[in-house]
Design a protein around this motif. Structure first.
Motif: not given
Length: 304
Positions: A146-162
């Motif tokens: 899912l974090t492979n989803l990105e534009t040329e300059s930024s991630k489209l999804l950020q993930v925080v794991l607790f």
């Protein structure tokens, strides 16, 4: 119960993760600030690890509360999900409408389109997962994809794991090495030291409406620290019980003897909390080693 007796407006030591009682001190302040800074910097994967009872969920909710209008957040508290289940949970959290029999390719496309729309609107999308050690391997791999989803300059999804320390063990497995390489910021919460425990008690009492002199005596606080080892959940449980004892005695102070009674009434809590503690394991190993040495010396002296 004891609210009127101690002039409190609410219970100060419940174990419910109420963000109104979030005590942003030392290590927790560092973790909180690190998460906010990393998210603002556009980092893709962040991780916070701590033992049971350390306040991960409270920190998690405080983070969600402090993310401003520039963020769209999705929160998954119980992630025992397959890869398809994780994608559907994310879509639900984002408010997407879809048929339950939708194909996974179509669902992923729907999520991607939403992320692109939010990026175009100047929004960051953050997925926060609590108890992340419960995610199966396929779920962790689905997160990475899912974090492979990105534009040329930024991630489209950020993930925080607790998660609990088992999370570190999981992602250290060779099969998850790609995920481990994606984690750019990581923090491990430490227990409270004694000065922090004193400040913690005062803070929670103040939030609960207490305006009197020091409620816990120095002896009670020292006994509490020794027994709780700085674990917030255990501190809350023992403090609540000690307040009940003081109330039952008609006393306006929580004294060492009342704390002792609270501790004696909580042996199950203490044993379950510290059974996995690395500090306790080290102490036991040291004790066994010392005992073996003493026995060896005694046997050698008798033989000689």
């Amino acid at each position: 119960m004891y609210l009127e007796h101690f002039a409190l407006s609410e219970m100060p030591f419940t174990i419910t993760p109420n963000t109104g009682f979030f005590f942003e001190y030392g290590d927790y302040r560092a973790a909180h600030n690190m998460l906010l800074l990393a998210l603002r910097s556009g980092e893709g994967f962040l991780k916070v690890v701590a033992e049971v009872g350390m306040g991960k969920t409270l920190l998690c909710r405080a983070l969600l509360n402090d993310l401003g209008d520039d963020y769209v957040t999705a929160y998954i508290p119980n992630p025992q999900l397959t890869a398809p289940g994780l994608r559907m949970a994310l879509a639900d959290e984002l408010g997407l409408e879809f048929s339950r029999n939708i194909g996974q390719h179509r669902l992923l496309k729907l999520i991607n389109e939403y992320l692109v729309e939010q990026h175009a609107a100047g929004k960051r999308v953050v997925l926060v997962i609590d108890e992340a050690q419960a995610l199966p391997d396929e779920g962790l791999e689905a997160l990475r994809l899912l974090t492979n989803l990105e534009t040329e300059s930024s991630k489209l999804l950020q993930v925080v794991l607790f998660g609990q320390p088992e999370l570190d063990e999981r992602i250290s497995h060779p099969s998850l090495r790609q995920l481990k390489q994606r984690i750019t910021f990581s923090h491990r919460l430490k227990p409270l030291d004694y000065p922090s425990l004193v400040a913690y008690l005062r803070y929670r009492l103040h939030v609960a409406g207490y305006r009197g002199t020091e409620l816990f005596t120095p002896g009670a606080m020292k006994r509490l620290y020794r027994s709780s080892r700085g674990i917030p959940r255990v501190i809350n449980i023992l403090s609540h019980k000690a307040l009940m004892v003081a109330f039952g005695k008609g006393d306006e102070k929580v004294r060492s003897g009342y704390m002792k009674a609270a501790i004696q009434d909580s042996t199950d809590v203490l044993s379950s909390t510290f059974s996995r503690s690395p500090i306790l394991a080290y102490w036991l190993a040291s004790l066994l080693t010392f005992s073996a040495v003493v026995i060896g010396v005694v046997i050698w002296s008798r033989l000689s």
